[in-house]
Design an enzyme around this catalytic site. Sequence first.
Site, short mmCIF file in Angstrom:
data_model
loop_
_atom_site.label_atom_id
_atom_site.label_comp_id
_atom_site.label_asym_id
_atom_site.label_seq_id
_atom_site.Cartn_x
_atom_site.Cartn_y
_atom_site.Cartn_z
N PHE A 29 0.96 -1.17 -0.08
CA PHE A 29 0.03 0.00 0.09
C PHE A 29 0.79 1.23 -0.28
O PHE A 29 0.37 2.45 -0.39
CB PHE A 29 -0.87 0.06 1.35
CG PHE A 29 -2.03 -0.91 1.17
CD1 PHE A 29 -2.44 -1.61 0.01
CD2 PHE A 29 -2.58 -1.44 2.50
CE1 PHE A 29 -3.27 -2.77 0.14
CE2 PHE A 29 -3.71 -2.42 2.36
CZ PHE A 29 -3.91 -3.11 1.26
N LYS A 47 -15.63 1.32 6.99
CA LYS A 47 -15.40 1.76 8.22
C LYS A 47 -14.15 1.05 9.03
O LYS A 47 -14.03 -0.05 8.74
CB LYS A 47 -16.71 1.67 8.88
CG LYS A 47 -16.94 0.66 9.79
CD LYS A 47 -18.14 0.75 10.86
CE LYS A 47 -18.30 -0.38 11.57
NZ LYS A 47 -17.33 -0.31 12.89
N HIS A 77 -21.97 -0.84 6.54
CA HIS A 77 -22.68 -2.14 6.22
C HIS A 77 -24.09 -2.29 6.66
O HIS A 77 -25.01 -2.89 6.35
CB HIS A 77 -22.05 -3.31 5.98
CG HIS A 77 -21.76 -3.80 7.42
ND1 HIS A 77 -20.88 -3.35 8.30
CD2 HIS A 77 -22.57 -4.63 8.29
CE1 HIS A 77 -20.86 -4.06 9.51
NE2 HIS A 77 -21.61 -4.81 9.42
N LYS A 137 -28.67 -3.40 6.02
CA LYS A 137 -29.25 -4.50 6.70
C LYS A 137 -30.75 -4.40 6.49
O LYS A 137 -31.54 -3.13 6.43
CB LYS A 137 -28.90 -4.56 8.32
CG LYS A 137 -27.71 -5.15 8.65
CD LYS A 137 -27.65 -5.37 10.05
CE LYS A 137 -26.10 -5.75 10.61
NZ LYS A 137 -26.24 -7.01 10.34
N GLU A 193 -24.12 -6.25 22.55
CA GLU A 193 -23.14 -7.60 22.01
C GLU A 193 -22.85 -8.36 23.11
O GLU A 193 -22.54 -8.08 24.24
CB GLU A 193 -22.03 -6.99 21.12
CG GLU A 193 -22.24 -6.11 19.97
CD GLU A 193 -20.81 -6.09 19.46
OE1 GLU A 193 -20.23 -6.58 18.49
OE2 GLU A 193 -20.16 -4.79 19.58
N ASP A 198 -16.17 2.98 17.60
CA ASP A 198 -16.38 1.81 16.85
C ASP A 198 -17.77 1.50 16.64
O ASP A 198 -17.99 1.02 15.42
CB ASP A 198 -15.60 0.52 17.59
CG ASP A 198 -15.79 -0.73 16.88
OD1 ASP A 198 -15.28 -0.72 15.85
OD2 ASP A 198 -16.32 -1.63 17.35
N HIS A 242 -22.75 3.20 13.19
CA HIS A 242 -24.06 2.61 13.31
C HIS A 242 -25.18 3.36 14.15
O HIS A 242 -26.13 3.44 13.60
CB HIS A 242 -23.87 1.02 13.93
CG HIS A 242 -22.91 0.31 13.48
ND1 HIS A 242 -22.67 0.19 12.13
CD2 HIS A 242 -22.13 -0.67 13.69
CE1 HIS A 242 -21.70 -0.58 11.77
NE2 HIS A 242 -21.34 -1.38 12.78
N LYS A 275 -20.16 -4.08 24.86
CA LYS A 275 -19.78 -5.42 24.36
C LYS A 275 -19.92 -6.15 25.81
O LYS A 275 -20.06 -5.67 27.04
CB LYS A 275 -18.38 -5.16 24.31
CG LYS A 275 -18.05 -5.13 22.57
CD LYS A 275 -16.59 -5.25 22.15
CE LYS A 275 -16.53 -5.14 20.66
NZ LYS A 275 -17.08 -6.11 19.86
N LYS A 280 -27.33 -10.40 22.64
CA LYS A 280 -26.99 -9.81 21.42
C LYS A 280 -28.26 -9.34 20.85
O LYS A 280 -29.36 -10.02 20.90
CB LYS A 280 -26.34 -10.48 20.32
CG LYS A 280 -26.26 -10.21 19.24
CD LYS A 280 -25.51 -10.94 18.05
CE LYS A 280 -25.52 -10.54 16.63
NZ LYS A 280 -24.65 -9.25 16.65
#
Length: 464
Positions: free
Chosen positions: A81, A148, A178, A182, A216, A235, A240, A323, A328
């Site tokens: 890269f 991301k 992504h 969904k 999660e 994160d 999201h 987390k 979940k």
Amino acid sequence: MNDVTIIILGVTGDLAKRKLLPALYRLIVREKLEKFLIVGAALEESGAQQILDQAKPFIHGIDDAVWQKMVDRFFYQQLDFGNESNFVVLESFVASLEKEHAMSGNRLVYLAAASEYFCSITRYIATSKLVVRRTEHETPWQRIVYEKPFGHDLQSAREINACIKEHFEESQIYRIDHFLTKELVSNIALIRFTNCVFEPLWNNRYIDQVQIVISEEIALEGRGGYYDKYGALSDVMQNHMLELLALIAMESPEKLSGNYVRSRRAEVLEKVEIVDGMLGQYEGYTKEKNVDPQSKTETFALLFLRVNNPRWAGVPFYVKTGKCLRKKQTVIQIKFKQVDCLLTHSCPVPSNWLTIEVSPEATFSLSLNAKKPGYSQEVMPVSMEFCHSCLFGDITPHSYEVVIEEVIRGEQSISVRFDEIEYAWQIIDEVKTKKFPLYEYPCESDGPKEITDFEQKHGMRWRS
């Protein structure tokens, strides 16, 4: 979608073998990819067959004929890269394959790489002419997908956006979350804007509060070095959760596509105010592999936000993620205001709730009040539910199938525009300056016990 060369930079990584290559296989099965080439590139000394073999365990029910078609059209080129001349070699390799297979020159370059490489890769993609600057309607089209996270704060995001703007048109760029692909997430706008029963009520006159939860069960799963740099705020919350908030709160776009939707989402993020919050870290986090033993990185974040515009004035938006929690779940809970109670007793009646569950089941349900059997003046909550995953589970495309398919189509509503990214990072950077308290919590719990204090302080209660 009959003619495209897909170039995956970072093809030996987990994202490619677990998500991208299986998604491409399923697109071939569904005959969404017919005339195609797949060119993988990465630093490792490897080969096309070896890379596909590593992806094979993540593809279920392989059809030999389809697999062979993918093998025949998959190629690998070693690439550093940080080495500009390597990109020149890659472009020459791609051009020769396109000539051999009589391809049109439509190209999709997918950066399955860490964001610290985005600027240099963008520059070398441009100087090598792997992707050429083109306006929206020029052909053959050439597009770039950035996975991301897009930077680690507002400054880094702005630097990457400046690199992109220097070399390419915004219409060529897809900053992918992504999560936006969904099925139930993409359904949010359709539920709201295609049903008269909801849109007139979608405001501060009728909605009491909104809760968004992404919890999660898993801990780090070997991602300690990465996660310790980001934490729950960067994160998950930055992308999201804020994108879900923007989808719920946005004004009606002129059309449910492309920049119409992205402009409306950006308007929401620009108006977000941080009212309160708290952070958490699960017990044992600092003993995880590649985590700083003195780390104060949050694995749990809870925020009270407002959207300062006429539609949402006074409506609290509560967002929570973490987390190593008890279960979940990704769910949106929209609470409607109580009606004036006309009953002689059993007042007040319960509020109506619209629940949109993204995972583990894809469902949406509306709670209503109905007469309790045998009692003339008593009501009970009943749920009207639609289970999307029950009805369409086996035929619902996976998220990365949708990502690739929509990028090829040129549909940008699945992509986050430069201003959305910057507004979202601005919110998270401001949260970090507020130094909210960090509490410890046990794994397999609902988070820090101090959540109860937060609920009491703000007169609310989490439904999930």
